[in-house]
Design a protein around this motif. Sequence first.
Motif, PDB file in Angstrom:
ATOM      1  N   ALA A 117      22.970 -10.551  15.082  1.00 52.52           N
ATOM      2  CA  ALA A 117      22.188 -10.299  13.869  1.00 52.52           C
ATOM      3  C   ALA A 117      20.752 -10.782  14.039  1.00 52.52           C
ATOM      4  O   ALA A 117      19.795 -10.113  13.634  1.00 52.52           O
ATOM      5  N   TYR A 118      20.589 -11.938  14.667  1.00 55.16           N
ATOM      6  CA  TYR A 118      19.249 -12.459  14.926  1.00 55.16           C
ATOM      7  C   TYR A 118      18.491 -11.568  15.905  1.00 55.16           C
ATOM      8  O   TYR A 118      17.290 -11.330  15.740  1.00 55.16           O
ATOM      9  N   PHE A 119      19.185 -11.086  16.916  1.00 56.89           N
ATOM     10  CA  PHE A 119      18.529 -10.215  17.890  1.00 56.89           C
ATOM     11  C   PHE A 119      17.999  -8.950  17.226  1.00 56.89           C
ATOM     12  O   PHE A 119      16.852  -8.555  17.436  1.00 56.89           O
ATOM     13  N   VAL A 120      18.838  -8.319  16.405  1.00 55.95           N
ATOM     14  CA  VAL A 120      18.419  -7.085  15.715  1.00 55.95           C
ATOM     15  C   VAL A 120      17.220  -7.372  14.821  1.00 55.95           C
ATOM     16  O   VAL A 120      16.244  -6.614  14.801  1.00 55.95           O
ATOM     17  N   ARG A 121      17.260  -8.478  14.105  1.00 57.22           N
ATOM     18  CA  ARG A 121      16.148  -8.836  13.221  1.00 57.22           C
ATOM     19  C   ARG A 121      14.866  -9.128  14.014  1.00 57.22           C
ATOM     20  O   ARG A 121      13.760  -8.799  13.577  1.00 57.22           O
ATOM     21  N   SER A 122      15.018  -9.725  15.200  1.00 56.53           N
ATOM     22  CA  SER A 122      13.847 -10.095  16.002  1.00 56.53           C
ATOM     23  C   SER A 122      13.061  -8.880  16.481  1.00 56.53           C
ATOM     24  O   SER A 122      11.887  -8.995  16.820  1.00 56.53           O
ATOM     25  N   LEU A 123      13.696  -7.707  16.507  1.00 56.71           N
ATOM     26  CA  LEU A 123      13.000  -6.495  16.946  1.00 56.71           C
ATOM     27  C   LEU A 123      11.865  -6.127  16.003  1.00 56.71           C
ATOM     28  O   LEU A 123      10.913  -5.446  16.405  1.00 56.71           O
ATOM     29  N   SER A 124      11.964  -6.591  14.750  1.00 62.56           N
ATOM     30  CA  SER A 124      10.911  -6.269  13.777  1.00 62.56           C
ATOM     31  C   SER A 124      10.298  -7.524  13.148  1.00 62.56           C
ATOM     32  O   SER A 124       9.494  -7.412  12.233  1.00 62.56           O
ATOM     33  N   ASP A 125      10.667  -8.694  13.659  1.00 66.03           N
ATOM     34  CA  ASP A 125      10.175  -9.951  13.105  1.00 66.03           C
ATOM     35  C   ASP A 125       9.491 -10.749  14.214  1.00 66.03           C
ATOM     36  O   ASP A 125      10.174 -11.334  15.067  1.00 66.03           O
ATOM     37  N   PRO A 126       8.163 -10.783  14.235  1.00 60.09           N
ATOM     38  CA  PRO A 126       7.447 -11.474  15.320  1.00 60.09           C
ATOM     39  C   PRO A 126       7.812 -12.952  15.435  1.00 60.09           C
ATOM     40  O   PRO A 126       7.873 -13.492  16.540  1.00 60.09           O
ATOM     41  N   GLY A 127       8.077 -13.607  14.313  1.00 61.86           N
ATOM     42  CA  GLY A 127       8.426 -15.026  14.357  1.00 61.86           C
ATOM     43  C   GLY A 127       9.724 -15.264  15.102  1.00 61.86           C
ATOM     44  O   GLY A 127       9.819 -16.136  15.966  1.00 61.86           O
ATOM     45  N   LEU A 128      10.754 -14.467  14.775  1.00 61.51           N
ATOM     46  CA  LEU A 128      12.031 -14.598  15.478  1.00 61.51           C
ATOM     47  C   LEU A 128      11.905 -14.136  16.925  1.00 61.51           C
ATOM     48  O   LEU A 128      12.530 -14.712  17.823  1.00 61.51           O
ATOM     49  N   ALA A 129      11.118 -13.101  17.155  1.00 61.30           N
ATOM     50  CA  ALA A 129      10.931 -12.594  18.532  1.00 61.30           C
ATOM     51  C   ALA A 129      10.354 -13.686  19.418  1.00 61.30           C
ATOM     52  O   ALA A 129      10.787 -13.909  20.543  1.00 61.30           O
ATOM     53  N   SER A 130       9.353 -14.447  18.879  1.00 62.88           N
ATOM     54  CA  SER A 130       8.767 -15.511  19.698  1.00 62.88           C
ATOM     55  C   SER A 130       9.735 -16.642  19.914  1.00 62.88           C
ATOM     56  O   SER A 130       9.740 -17.271  20.949  1.00 62.88           O
ATOM     57  N   ALA A 131      10.635 -16.892  18.943  1.00 68.07           N
ATOM     58  CA  ALA A 131      11.647 -17.946  19.113  1.00 68.07           C
ATOM     59  C   ALA A 131      12.611 -17.578  20.235  1.00 68.07           C
ATOM     60  O   ALA A 131      13.012 -18.424  21.026  1.00 68.07           O
ATOM     61  N   PHE A 132      12.949 -16.285  20.317  1.00 69.92           N
ATOM     62  CA  PHE A 132      13.823 -15.829  21.398  1.00 69.92           C
ATOM     63  C   PHE A 132      13.121 -15.931  22.752  1.00 69.92           C
ATOM     64  O   PHE A 132      13.668 -16.438  23.715  1.00 69.92           O
ATOM     65  N   SER A 133      11.883 -15.447  22.818  1.00 68.46           N
ATOM     66  CA  SER A 133      11.173 -15.410  24.103  1.00 68.46           C
ATOM     67  C   SER A 133      10.794 -16.805  24.576  1.00 68.46           C
ATOM     68  O   SER A 133      10.656 -17.050  25.778  1.00 68.46           O
ATOM     69  N   ALA A 134      10.639 -17.754  23.641  1.00 68.77           N
ATOM     70  CA  ALA A 134      10.244 -19.115  24.017  1.00 68.77           C
ATOM     71  C   ALA A 134      11.428 -19.961  24.461  1.00 68.77           C
ATOM     72  O   ALA A 134      11.245 -21.049  24.999  1.00 68.77           O
ATOM     73  N   ALA A 135      12.653 -19.466  24.247  1.00 68.86           N
ATOM     74  CA  ALA A 135      13.836 -20.252  24.617  1.00 68.86           C
ATOM     75  C   ALA A 135      13.885 -20.424  26.131  1.00 68.86           C
ATOM     76  O   ALA A 135      13.766 -19.458  26.877  1.00 68.86           O
ATOM     77  N   PRO A 136      14.042 -21.659  26.602  1.00 67.93           N
ATOM     78  CA  PRO A 136      14.067 -21.897  28.043  1.00 67.93           C
ATOM     79  C   PRO A 136      15.327 -21.306  28.671  1.00 67.93           C
ATOM     80  O   PRO A 136      16.388 -21.297  28.033  1.00 67.93           O
ATOM     81  N   PRO A 137      15.247 -20.830  29.904  1.00 71.97           N
ATOM     82  CA  PRO A 137      16.408 -20.197  30.560  1.00 71.97           C
ATOM     83  C   PRO A 137      17.389 -21.238  31.097  1.00 71.97           C
ATOM     84  O   PRO A 137      17.663 -21.305  32.296  1.00 71.97           O
ATOM     85  N   GLU A 138      17.903 -22.077  30.182  1.00 75.49           N
ATOM     86  CA  GLU A 138      18.773 -23.165  30.600  1.00 75.49           C
ATOM     87  C   GLU A 138      20.039 -22.653  31.282  1.00 75.49           C
ATOM     88  O   GLU A 138      20.508 -23.226  32.275  1.00 75.49           O
ATOM     89  N   LEU A 139      20.630 -21.594  30.727  1.00 71.23           N
ATOM     90  CA  LEU A 139      21.869 -21.082  31.307  1.00 71.23           C
ATOM     91  C   LEU A 139      21.646 -20.533  32.708  1.00 71.23           C
ATOM     92  O   LEU A 139      22.487 -20.713  33.594  1.00 71.23           O
ATOM     93  N   GLU A 140      20.513 -19.836  32.903  1.00 68.56           N
ATOM     94  CA  GLU A 140      20.217 -19.314  34.232  1.00 68.56           C
ATOM     95  C   GLU A 140      20.090 -20.458  35.239  1.00 68.56           C
ATOM     96  O   GLU A 140      20.630 -20.387  36.349  1.00 68.56           O
ATOM     97  N   ARG A 141      19.387 -21.516  34.823  1.00 67.28           N
ATOM     98  CA  ARG A 141      19.203 -22.648  35.731  1.00 67.28           C
ATOM     99  C   ARG A 141      20.526 -23.350  36.021  1.00 67.28           C
ATOM    100  O   ARG A 141      20.806 -23.739  37.154  1.00 67.28           O
ATOM    101  N   LEU A 142      21.357 -23.522  34.974  1.00 70.96           N
ATOM    102  CA  LEU A 142      22.640 -24.177  35.165  1.00 70.96           C
ATOM    103  C   LEU A 142      23.526 -23.352  36.101  1.00 70.96           C
ATOM    104  O   LEU A 142      24.187 -23.903  37.002  1.00 70.96           O
ATOM    105  N   THR A 143      23.551 -22.031  35.904  1.00 66.85           N
ATOM    106  CA  THR A 143      24.361 -21.166  36.753  1.00 66.85           C
ATOM    107  C   THR A 143      23.874 -21.225  38.199  1.00 66.85           C
ATOM    108  O   THR A 143      24.683 -21.316  39.142  1.00 66.85           O
ATOM    109  N   ALA A 144      22.562 -21.174  38.393  1.00 68.18           N
ATOM    110  CA  ALA A 144      22.008 -21.273  39.745  1.00 68.18           C
ATOM    111  C   ALA A 144      22.344 -22.628  40.370  1.00 68.18           C
ATOM    112  O   ALA A 144      22.654 -22.708  41.571  1.00 68.18           O
ATOM    113  N   ASP A 145      22.314 -23.695  39.577  1.00 70.62           N
ATOM    114  CA  ASP A 145      22.651 -25.028  40.092  1.00 70.62           C
ATOM    115  C   ASP A 145      24.114 -25.088  40.537  1.00 70.62           C
ATOM    116  O   ASP A 145      24.452 -25.728  41.549  1.00 70.62           O
TER     117      ASP A 145
END
Length: 203
Positions: free
Chosen positions: A111-139
Amino acid sequence: MPRLADHEQRRRQIAEAVWRIASARGLEDVSLRKVAAEAGVSLRLVQYYFGTRDDLLLGALEILNADAGESIRAELGPEEDAAPREVLRAMLVGMLPVGDERRTRYLVHLAYFVRSLSDPGLASAFSAAPPELERLTADLLAWGRDRGEVAPDLELMPEAELLLSSVDGLQTSIILGQRTPEAAVALIDHQLDRLFSLANVAT
């Protein structure tokens, strides 16, 4: 002055009301008044803890993301005597929307993802999230490589990103009823078998 624990508990109570509404009817149906009614608190209390509707949506997302991180860490369990493949498998399987809590969490994220497509505030919250899972998986893959269980020349971050992208697709297919949880787990095992057998191919 309320104690910090009480403050956080009240914020969580309100955030959980947002999640219930969002998972059932989408973020468009989230309003301060409806959240207050769902949480069983006054409108003034919702405004006190979160302010505006936009602040409420962002605050509830932050709490949801923190919960997801805690849930993943709980799935990993104690590391004593664990093997890299087992730890990585527990993490990936734990991300599948199986059971009420995980399913709700996934639907809220959607629901947040769909809303972020038209909400710049939520879109920036998504894009600013650090790629913690990617780093953990690579580790975890690097841990397997150090133990000789993963090929020494494996490109860790691309493989980590591919694994997590695969799980993203599996989540959607489970929600839509296109694939059973058991079939999704079998595909995760297939991917891990490939990655953790590359060491034998490379030698």
